[in-house]
Design a protein around this motif. Structure first.
Motif, PDB file in Angstrom:
ATOM      1  N   PRO A 253       0.833  -1.206   0.000  1.00  0.00           N
ATOM      2  CA  PRO A 253       0.000   0.000   0.000  1.00  0.00           C
ATOM      3  C   PRO A 253       0.866   1.253   0.000  1.00  0.00           C
ATOM      4  O   PRO A 253       2.036   1.212   0.408  1.00  0.00           O
ATOM      5  CB  PRO A 253      -0.814  -0.127   1.291  1.00  0.00           C
ATOM      6  CG  PRO A 253      -0.029  -1.044   2.152  1.00  0.00           C
ATOM      7  CD  PRO A 253       0.712  -1.977   1.247  1.00  0.00           C
ATOM      8  N   ILE A 254       0.301   2.353  -0.472  1.00  0.00           N
ATOM      9  CA  ILE A 254       1.016   3.629  -0.454  1.00  0.00           C
ATOM     10  C   ILE A 254       0.765   4.272   0.898  1.00  0.00           C
ATOM     11  O   ILE A 254      -0.296   4.850   1.149  1.00  0.00           O
ATOM     12  CB  ILE A 254       0.545   4.551  -1.596  1.00  0.00           C
ATOM     13  CG1 ILE A 254       0.796   3.887  -2.945  1.00  0.00           C
ATOM     14  CG2 ILE A 254       1.257   5.903  -1.528  1.00  0.00           C
ATOM     15  CD1 ILE A 254       0.269   4.678  -4.127  1.00  0.00           C
ATOM     16  N   LYS A 255       1.736   4.138   1.800  1.00  0.00           N
ATOM     17  CA  LYS A 255       1.594   4.664   3.164  1.00  0.00           C
ATOM     18  C   LYS A 255       2.184   6.062   3.220  1.00  0.00           C
ATOM     19  O   LYS A 255       3.321   6.259   3.645  1.00  0.00           O
ATOM     20  CB  LYS A 255       2.282   3.728   4.156  1.00  0.00           C
ATOM     21  CG  LYS A 255       1.615   2.366   4.303  1.00  0.00           C
ATOM     22  CD  LYS A 255       2.344   1.513   5.314  1.00  0.00           C
ATOM     23  CE  LYS A 255       1.676   0.155   5.488  1.00  0.00           C
ATOM     24  NZ  LYS A 255       0.394   0.258   6.201  1.00  0.00           N
ATOM     25  N   GLY A 256       1.427   7.016   2.769  1.00  0.00           N
ATOM     26  CA  GLY A 256       1.894   8.393   2.720  1.00  0.00           C
ATOM     27  C   GLY A 256       1.124   9.147   1.673  1.00  0.00           C
ATOM     28  O   GLY A 256       0.026   8.754   1.276  1.00  0.00           O
ATOM     29  N   GLY A 257       1.681  10.239   1.194  1.00  0.00           N
ATOM     30  CA  GLY A 257       1.009  11.029   0.174  1.00  0.00           C
ATOM     31  C   GLY A 257       1.545  12.439   0.137  1.00  0.00           C
ATOM     32  O   GLY A 257       2.668  12.731   0.575  1.00  0.00           O
ATOM     33  N   ILE A 258       0.721  13.345  -0.389  1.00  0.00           N
ATOM     34  CA  ILE A 258       1.096  14.753  -0.553  1.00  0.00           C
ATOM     35  C   ILE A 258       0.230  15.580   0.393  1.00  0.00           C
ATOM     36  O   ILE A 258      -0.992  15.633   0.232  1.00  0.00           O
ATOM     37  CB  ILE A 258       0.887  15.218  -2.009  1.00  0.00           C
ATOM     38  CG1 ILE A 258       1.699  14.338  -2.970  1.00  0.00           C
ATOM     39  CG2 ILE A 258       1.291  16.681  -2.163  1.00  0.00           C
ATOM     40  CD1 ILE A 258       1.427  14.628  -4.439  1.00  0.00           C
ATOM     41  N   PHE A 259       0.851  16.166   1.384  1.00  0.00           N
ATOM     42  CA  PHE A 259       0.170  17.041   2.334  1.00  0.00           C
ATOM     43  C   PHE A 259       0.324  18.450   1.789  1.00  0.00           C
ATOM     44  O   PHE A 259       1.382  19.066   1.931  1.00  0.00           O
ATOM     45  CB  PHE A 259       0.800  16.890   3.721  1.00  0.00           C
ATOM     46  CG  PHE A 259       0.098  17.633   4.828  1.00  0.00           C
ATOM     47  CD1 PHE A 259      -1.193  18.111   4.688  1.00  0.00           C
ATOM     48  CD2 PHE A 259       0.746  17.861   6.037  1.00  0.00           C
ATOM     49  CE1 PHE A 259      -1.832  18.784   5.706  1.00  0.00           C
ATOM     50  CE2 PHE A 259       0.125  18.537   7.068  1.00  0.00           C
ATOM     51  CZ  PHE A 259      -1.173  19.001   6.900  1.00  0.00           C
ATOM     52  N   ALA A 260      -0.721  18.944   1.116  1.00  0.00           N
ATOM     53  CA  ALA A 260      -0.590  20.148   0.285  1.00  0.00           C
ATOM     54  C   ALA A 260      -1.418  21.317   0.788  1.00  0.00           C
ATOM     55  O   ALA A 260      -1.821  22.178   0.008  1.00  0.00           O
ATOM     56  CB  ALA A 260      -0.980  19.811  -1.162  1.00  0.00           C
ATOM     57  N   ASP A 261      -1.691  21.370   2.084  1.00  0.00           N
ATOM     58  CA  ASP A 261      -2.418  22.521   2.616  1.00  0.00           C
ATOM     59  C   ASP A 261      -1.702  23.821   2.259  1.00  0.00           C
ATOM     60  O   ASP A 261      -0.471  23.864   2.140  1.00  0.00           O
ATOM     61  CB  ASP A 261      -2.532  22.422   4.138  1.00  0.00           C
ATOM     62  CG  ASP A 261      -3.779  21.642   4.560  1.00  0.00           C
ATOM     63  OD1 ASP A 261      -4.535  21.204   3.677  1.00  0.00           O
ATOM     64  OD2 ASP A 261      -3.984  21.480   5.773  1.00  0.00           O
ATOM     65  N   ASP A 262      -2.501  24.861   2.118  1.00  0.00           N
ATOM     66  CA  ASP A 262      -1.974  26.174   1.781  1.00  0.00           C
ATOM     67  C   ASP A 262      -0.872  26.577   2.757  1.00  0.00           C
ATOM     68  O   ASP A 262      -0.849  26.136   3.914  1.00  0.00           O
ATOM     69  CB  ASP A 262      -3.119  27.196   1.855  1.00  0.00           C
ATOM     70  CG  ASP A 262      -2.956  28.305   0.839  1.00  0.00           C
ATOM     71  OD1 ASP A 262      -1.902  28.370   0.193  1.00  0.00           O
ATOM     72  OD2 ASP A 262      -3.893  29.111   0.695  1.00  0.00           O
ATOM     73  N   MET A 263       0.035  27.421   2.278  1.00  0.00           N
ATOM     74  CA  MET A 263       1.140  27.886   3.124  1.00  0.00           C
ATOM     75  C   MET A 263       0.607  28.731   4.276  1.00  0.00           C
ATOM     76  O   MET A 263      -0.340  29.490   4.105  1.00  0.00           O
ATOM     77  CB  MET A 263       2.115  28.698   2.273  1.00  0.00           C
ATOM     78  CG  MET A 263       2.808  27.872   1.203  1.00  0.00           C
ATOM     79  SD  MET A 263       3.573  28.889  -0.081  1.00  0.00           S
ATOM     80  CE  MET A 263       2.127  29.479  -0.967  1.00  0.00           C
ATOM     81  N   GLY A 264       1.221  28.550   5.442  1.00  0.00           N
ATOM     82  CA  GLY A 264       0.827  29.333   6.595  1.00  0.00           C
ATOM     83  C   GLY A 264      -0.306  28.748   7.411  1.00  0.00           C
ATOM     84  O   GLY A 264      -0.836  29.409   8.309  1.00  0.00           O
ATOM     85  N   LEU A 265      -0.708  27.489   7.137  1.00  0.00           N
ATOM     86  CA  LEU A 265      -1.812  26.858   7.868  1.00  0.00           C
ATOM     87  C   LEU A 265      -1.335  25.907   8.961  1.00  0.00           C
ATOM     88  O   LEU A 265      -2.127  25.140   9.497  1.00  0.00           O
ATOM     89  CB  LEU A 265      -2.735  26.115   6.895  1.00  0.00           C
ATOM     90  CG  LEU A 265      -3.582  27.004   5.973  1.00  0.00           C
ATOM     91  CD1 LEU A 265      -4.448  26.157   5.043  1.00  0.00           C
ATOM     92  CD2 LEU A 265      -4.460  27.953   6.781  1.00  0.00           C
ATOM     93  N   GLY A 266      -0.045  25.922   9.270  1.00  0.00           N
ATOM     94  CA  GLY A 266       0.436  25.137  10.404  1.00  0.00           C
ATOM     95  C   GLY A 266       0.715  23.686  10.095  1.00  0.00           C
ATOM     96  O   GLY A 266       0.475  22.807  10.934  1.00  0.00           O
ATOM     97  N   LYS A 267       1.272  23.408   8.912  1.00  0.00           N
ATOM     98  CA  LYS A 267       1.560  22.013   8.545  1.00  0.00           C
ATOM     99  C   LYS A 267       2.653  21.417   9.442  1.00  0.00           C
ATOM    100  O   LYS A 267       2.594  20.231   9.775  1.00  0.00           O
ATOM    101  CB  LYS A 267       1.979  21.935   7.069  1.00  0.00           C
ATOM    102  CG  LYS A 267       0.871  22.271   6.086  1.00  0.00           C
ATOM    103  CD  LYS A 267       1.255  21.956   4.655  1.00  0.00           C
ATOM    104  CE  LYS A 267       2.337  22.855   4.123  1.00  0.00           C
ATOM    105  NZ  LYS A 267       1.895  24.271   3.979  1.00  0.00           N
ATOM    106  N   THR A 268       3.639  22.220   9.837  1.00  0.00           N
ATOM    107  CA  THR A 268       4.741  21.688  10.654  1.00  0.00           C
ATOM    108  C   THR A 268       4.219  21.167  11.992  1.00  0.00           C
ATOM    109  O   THR A 268       4.587  20.069  12.433  1.00  0.00           O
ATOM    110  CB  THR A 268       5.816  22.765  10.885  1.00  0.00           C
ATOM    111  OG1 THR A 268       6.289  23.240   9.616  1.00  0.00           O
ATOM    112  CG2 THR A 268       6.988  22.199  11.667  1.00  0.00           C
TER     113      THR A 268
END
Length: 863
Positions: A253-268
């Motif tokens: 399975p693909i365990k992951g992906g692209i976390f592409a939330d807009d910049m400045g939305l607290g991804k870290t």
């Protein structure tokens, strides 16, 4: 010597390592099928890869093959080698592939031999630009191969998708029917993830609702046991319905992906919550409670704060999805990945300027010692795998991975990471770049690409991300071009619809406009500037000369070959709009000579070519499609990376890849060292440009408000310092020549809120300051000139407009009226529509991607 170059120095230049691939020669260019040839795959008995009937195969040049310099290896959809194209066919096709005159795709016919022992036929479909059709046909027929084209009765035998669609076969599902089924399956699962809370004894702040939803999605993706998209189980076998590859081994399975939330939305912070949630459920990396100073050997300050209260058990969440299909929403998180060699450590890859962001987030938002981290960077980094395993998080840079790519003893390469996070993951958009190869080779089953701008210039940016995620078959260039890129480049709506389905299967994307998180408003306005009489006269004269030069290239059929020269001309027109001091007044001096000319005997030409490299951040080596390193100039006046051109000369006939003139190592010339920061730039510009005058007026209107001025030209930042100082503004500068430590100091100084020594204007390089840093101390942003790539501008804006900003943010574009800059804005809108479409639902309009016609349009010339 190059081998002793300091790693930190290499990383200082990192921000300038990727530019617009659509403004360079690449396989994403608009191509059409010339026809196909039928040759044999040989040597099947020597390789473990197997293929089925009607299966797509990958065709990859292998110029270093010791038995045949024309070797073309054949890969199945899982990337395993099957064999080689027979010598007679490879001898004809390889030279055309090497000079990018053709792009090839292979497919095994529907009824191969039942038990092939030594060889199997393959249809090789040949694509080229329309202007190259005649040369391609002549080369193939002259080489003794039979080219089957559209006017041949045998053309109907083609198993290529572009032909199959015209045949309207009812026996086999079309590609778009397959994509539709996958899309329906994605739609059924869209609401399965729920909001999750991170462990309170690790993560201090309360997450926003959108971050809790993202955490639920991240955890669900990491613990999925679903078959990857486009795979089915049939009679005990697993079949890829797109490529027809069959195997009795269940695909991972693909365990992951692209976390592409807009910049400045607290991804870290969301990602730290994922690491914390997983650690509490799965046990973490041990009980070592040393301080950060002990872990780092004193090279990172202790974060301080309250003492951790210990771990707590995370809750297990499941859904009622049918177990017989192994499709689950959440599985038991504690199951993890089996295998003794795996660590429980997360590798975070980012640029040096982003190190401080991760460290500050760890210090400010996690309980002390709850997550142990290690900086794998610089000369003191450990070589011990066991040392890295003691930590929850290891931070490293893309360039560190590039340097250690071929080092088998590197602990980074020997580790099997629990997860790999590529922060600002769009930086690997060039699949052929060294750092892209390095991250693809890392070991880890959970793989995340984190970026607010996954599509920057074209959909081709996503191909490299698919390779990192190991999303078969789209991780193979031939399949990507065939199924997605070519339809997009030709304006076929099916290409965009397929891309939308792919993104929906592996990505999460939310924008600030979609979420109610209490951010202050952001307004964007355009300030048009009238050029002075002198500037207008020079601009019009140079644009007219540019039209004549480019028109001649087009009439001679050499526009593509002279791509870099066209870009140089366009660059100079853009520089006039900014400040005439940035460029020479004679555009013809930038052109390559009509005849072969030894630049060592032409110091003036050499100086101008070197100046081109020093003045801008957007000049690419035509081979690696990245800014050149260890620059060399050929005797025919073309610029390359030293390593790129030497490698090319070894693999192909000894000629220049750009103009085909005979070339050898003795005809390569090193460039002289560039000028230093201390050069006197003010004397070259006795009179402020129209743009500088307008900028000073705008800054005066907002005096006392902290502002950032972004420019893509470092020389322009230097030119701005003197007039701003004279006008009473205290400035600091941030550009790609600075070390990570110096950049961090500049950002810290700029963030000081008050006091007589507090700077009010930050002069920042657009690309060096466009990712990973926090500039919320400012509330006004000036974009001194437009950039090709709107995503780069958006990244720069969102250094200011992000979580933590307390004031309304004003963005001011400064655009020269009736110039190339207005047409660059039109090109940006085209790219924005593509980026939006990739993450939208079906029905979005689609236009062709950037091509030579767009570049001609920038100088008001029809291609």
């Amino acid at each position: 010597m190059a081998s002793s170059q300091n790693l930190e120095d290499e990383e200082n230049d990192y921000e300038d390592t990727q530019t617009d691939p659509q403004l360079s020669l690449s396989s994403s260019s608009e191509t059409y099928m010339v026809g196909f040839v039928i040759v044999n795959i040989v040597g099947l008995q020597y390789y473990s890869g197997r293929i089925s009937g009607r299966e797509m195969v990958g065709l990859v040049r292998e110029p270093l093959n010791v038995y045949d310099e024309n070797a073309i290896k054949v890969l199945n959809t899982r990337g395993y080698q099957v064999g080689h194209i027979e010598r007679a066919g490879a001898k004809v096709l390889a030279p055309l592939m090497d000079v990018q005159m053709i792009f090839v795709e292979g497919i095994v016919p529907n009824s191969p031999n039942k038990n092939p022992k030594f060889r199997i036929p393959v249809q090789i479909h040949i694509f080229a630009r329309i202007e190259a059709f005649q040369d391609v046909q002549s080369a193939i027929l002259g080489g003794g191969l039979q080219l089957i084209s559209g006017d041949s009765a045998s053309f109907a035998l083609s198993d290529a998708e572009v032909v199959k669609e015209k045949k309207n076969s009812k026996d086999v599902k079309s590609v778009d029917e397959i994509f539709k089924l996958v899309d329906e399956n994605v739609g059924e699962n869209e609401g399965l993830f729920v909001k999750l809370e991170p462990p309170k004894d690790v993560i201090i702040p309360e997450l926003f609702d959108h971050q809790k939803e993202a955490l639920g999605w991240l955890v669900r993706r990491e613990n999925s046991e679903e078959l990857p998209p486009f795979w089915e189980e049939k009679d005990g076998m697993y079949v890829n319905v797109l490529t027809n590859f069959q195997t009795n081994t269940r695909p991972e399975p693909i365990k992951g992906g692209i976390f592409a939330d807009d910049m400045g939305l607290g991804k870290t912070l969301t990602l730290l919550s994922l690491i914390a949630y997983d650690k509490n459920c799965c046990g973490g990396v041990g009980v070592d409670k040393r301080s950060e100073n002990e872990v780092y050997g004193g090279n990172v300050d202790d974060c301080g704060g309250k003492k951790s209260k210990g771990g707590r058990k995370g809750k297990k969440v499941t859904t009622n999805t049918a177990r017989k299909k192994r499709k689950v929403g959440f599985s038991d998180v504690s199951s993890g990945i089996n295998g003794n060699s795996e660590s429980n450590t997360t590798l975070v890859v980012c640029t040096p300027s982003v190190f401080s962001v991760w460290i500050s987030q760890l210090c400010d938002h996690t309980c002390p010692n709850s997550l142990k981290f290690y900086m794998y960077h610089g000369g003191q980094r450990t070589r011990d795998v066991e040392e890295l395993k003691k930590h929850d998080i290891v931070l490293t840079s893309y360039n560190t991975l590039s340097v250690e790519e071929s080092q088998s003893e590197s602990p980074i390469n020997k580790m099997e990471w629990r997860r790999i996070i590529l922060d600002e993951g769009h930086l690997i958009k060039n699949a052929d770049a060294k750092q892209s190869r390095a991250v693809r080779a890392l070991n880890g089953k959970r793989r995340w690409v984190v970026t607010g701008t996954p599509v920057q210039n074209s959909s081709y940016d996503l191909f490299s991300l698919m390779g990192f995620l190991k999303f078969d078959p789209f991780s193979t260039k031939g399949y990507w071009n065939r199924l997605v890129q070519r339809p997009l480049a030709q304006g076929d709506s099916k290409g965009l619809e397929r891309l939308q389905v792919l993104m929906a299967t592996v990505s999460l994307r939310r924008t600030k406009e979609q979420l109610l998180i209490g951010l202050p408003s952001k307004s964007i306005q355009t300030c048009h500037v009238e050029l002075s009489h002198e500037e207008r006269e020079l601009y019009d004269h140079m644009e007219e000369e540019a039209k004549q030069v480019v028109r001649k290239y087009i009439n001679d059929g050499n526009a593509t070959r002279n791509f870099s020269t066209v870009l140089s001309i366009i660059l100079r027109l853009r520089q006039i709009c900014t400040d005439v001091a940035l460029c020479p007044h004679d555009i013809k001096s930038l052109l390559p000579p009509d005849d072969v000319q030894d630049v060592s005997n032409n110091p003036e030409l050499l100086e101008k070519l070197v100046s081109l490299l020093q003045d801008t951040e957007d000049f690419d080596c035509p081979i690696c499609i990245s800014p050149p390193t260890n620059v060399v100039i050929t005797s025919c006046a073309h610029i390359f990376c030293r390593a790129c051109i030497l490698k090319t000369l070894k693999h192909t006939k000894a000629s220049c890849p750009m103009c085909r003139h005979p070339l050898s190592e003795s005809k390569l010339y090193s460039t002289p060292p560039g000028s230093s920061d201390n050069s006197n730039t003010s004397s070259s510009s006795p009179k402020s440009s129209s743009k500088v005058t307008v900028l000073l007026k705008l800054l005066s209107e907002n005096r006392g408000v902290k502002s950032v001025v972004f420019s893509q030209f470092r020389k322009m930042l230097l030119l701005l310092e003197e007039p701003l100082k004279a006008a009473g503004f205290k400035t600091v500068r941030l550009d790609g020549t600075m070390s990570p430590k110096k950049r961090a100091q500049v950002i810290q100084d700029f963030g000081v809120s008050s006091g007589p020594d507090s700077p009010t204007v930050l002069l920042a390089s657009l690309k060096a300051s466009g990712t990973g840093i926090n500039l919320t101390a400012a509330s006004v942003v000036y974009l001194f000139e437009p950039w090709w790539n709107p995503a780069t501008e958006e990244q720069a804006m969102d250094r200011v407009h992000r979580i933590g900003q307390k004031k309304d943010v004003k963005i001011i574009r400064i655009i020269a009226r009736d110039t190339i800059e207005e047409r660059v804005l039109d090109l940006q809108e085209k790219k924005k529509e593509l980026a939006k479409g990739a993450f939208g639902r079906k029905g979005a309009k689609h236009k062709k991607e950037t091509n030579i016609g767009d570049l001609c349009g920038l100088i008001s010339l029809s291609a």
